[in-house]
Design a protein around this motif. Structure first.
Motif, short mmCIF file in Angstrom:
data_model
loop_
_atom_site.label_atom_id
_atom_site.label_comp_id
_atom_site.label_asym_id
_atom_site.label_seq_id
_atom_site.Cartn_x
_atom_site.Cartn_y
_atom_site.Cartn_z
N LEU A 167 -23.25 -16.94 -12.66
CA LEU A 167 -22.44 -15.72 -12.86
C LEU A 167 -23.14 -14.77 -13.84
O LEU A 167 -23.12 -13.55 -13.64
N GLU A 168 -23.73 -15.32 -14.88
CA GLU A 168 -24.46 -14.48 -15.83
C GLU A 168 -25.65 -13.80 -15.15
O GLU A 168 -25.90 -12.61 -15.39
N PHE A 170 -19.64 -26.33 -22.95
CA PHE A 170 -18.96 -26.49 -21.67
C PHE A 170 -18.21 -27.83 -21.63
O PHE A 170 -17.15 -27.92 -21.02
N VAL A 217 -21.48 -20.88 -14.60
CA VAL A 217 -21.52 -19.76 -15.55
C VAL A 217 -22.92 -19.16 -15.59
O VAL A 217 -23.08 -17.94 -15.65
N ALA A 255 -28.94 -17.02 -19.00
CA ALA A 255 -28.49 -17.69 -17.77
C ALA A 255 -29.43 -18.81 -17.35
O ALA A 255 -28.98 -19.84 -16.84
N LYS A 280 -28.88 -22.51 -18.39
CA LYS A 280 -27.64 -23.02 -17.79
C LYS A 280 -27.85 -23.31 -16.31
O LYS A 280 -27.42 -24.35 -15.80
N GLY A 328 -19.67 -26.62 -14.54
CA GLY A 328 -19.19 -25.36 -15.10
C GLY A 328 -20.31 -24.57 -15.75
O GLY A 328 -20.37 -23.34 -15.63
N MET A 329 -21.19 -25.28 -16.44
CA MET A 329 -22.31 -24.62 -17.09
C MET A 329 -23.22 -23.96 -16.06
O MET A 329 -23.63 -22.81 -16.22
N LEU A 364 -16.35 -13.02 -20.41
CA LEU A 364 -17.43 -14.00 -20.53
C LEU A 364 -17.94 -14.05 -21.97
O LEU A 364 -18.10 -15.12 -22.55
N GLN A 382 -18.21 -9.00 -17.77
CA GLN A 382 -18.92 -9.64 -18.86
C GLN A 382 -18.12 -9.67 -20.16
O GLN A 382 -18.40 -10.47 -21.05
N ALA A 441 -17.80 -16.85 -24.93
CA ALA A 441 -19.04 -17.30 -25.57
C ALA A 441 -18.96 -17.14 -27.08
O ALA A 441 -19.41 -18.03 -27.83
N LEU A 479 -15.55 -28.15 -18.83
CA LEU A 479 -16.25 -27.67 -17.64
C LEU A 479 -17.47 -28.52 -17.29
O LEU A 479 -17.86 -28.58 -16.13
#
Length: 133
Positions: free
Chosen positions: A64-65, A48, A61, A34, A37, A57-58, A88, A85, A92, A53
């Motif tokens: 979120l990670e 991304f 994410v 994470a 990003k 977006g990166m 996700l 996850q 990935a 994104l």
């Protein structure tokens, strides 16, 4: 309102320790992936850009990670974190297969570990959903 309850599920002490060890490992992995990003490292951006994104977006994410990594360490939230996850890591794995096929094993193994942990936490997720109703 129904008062019927599902049978109580018990895990051995060794199984519980192994599951928590796996979740801690996954939390470290998710926090580690994470950070670049979240910090906007351009090296992490091409996948991304591929899906449209871009940098925003990166960064989203990445956050979120990190949230998922933290939630993996919270007993009430860990099952939900694992369920979140899964898509996700499917994304990935797919993007890595397209961009860097030689590295696809890394997200694929992480996805497999998330699936294993999610399987063992499935009853916790069901209980969480029932509690939320």
């Amino acid at each position: 309102m129904s008062t019927a309850s599902s049978p109580v599920r018990h895990r051995s002490a060794a199984g519980t320790v192994a599951l928590w060890a796996l979740q801690v490992l996954l939390a470290v992995v998710f926090a580690f992936i994470a950070l670049p990003k979240m910090l906007g490292n351009p090296i992490a951006q091409p996948p991304f850009d591929l899906v449209g994104l871009g940098m925003p977006g990166m960064i989203a994410v990445g956050w979120l990670e990190l949230a998922g990594a933290i939630a993996l360490l919270v007993p009430r939230l860990c099952a939900l974190a694992l369920a979140c996850q899964i898509p996700l890591m499917v994304g990935a794995t797919g993007l890595t297969a397209i961009q860097n096929p030689e590295l696809v094993g890394i997200p694929a193994v992480t996805l497999a570990l998330v699936l294993v942990a999610a399987w063992f936490r499935r009853h916790d997720l069901i209980a969480l959903v029932r509690m939320a109703r």
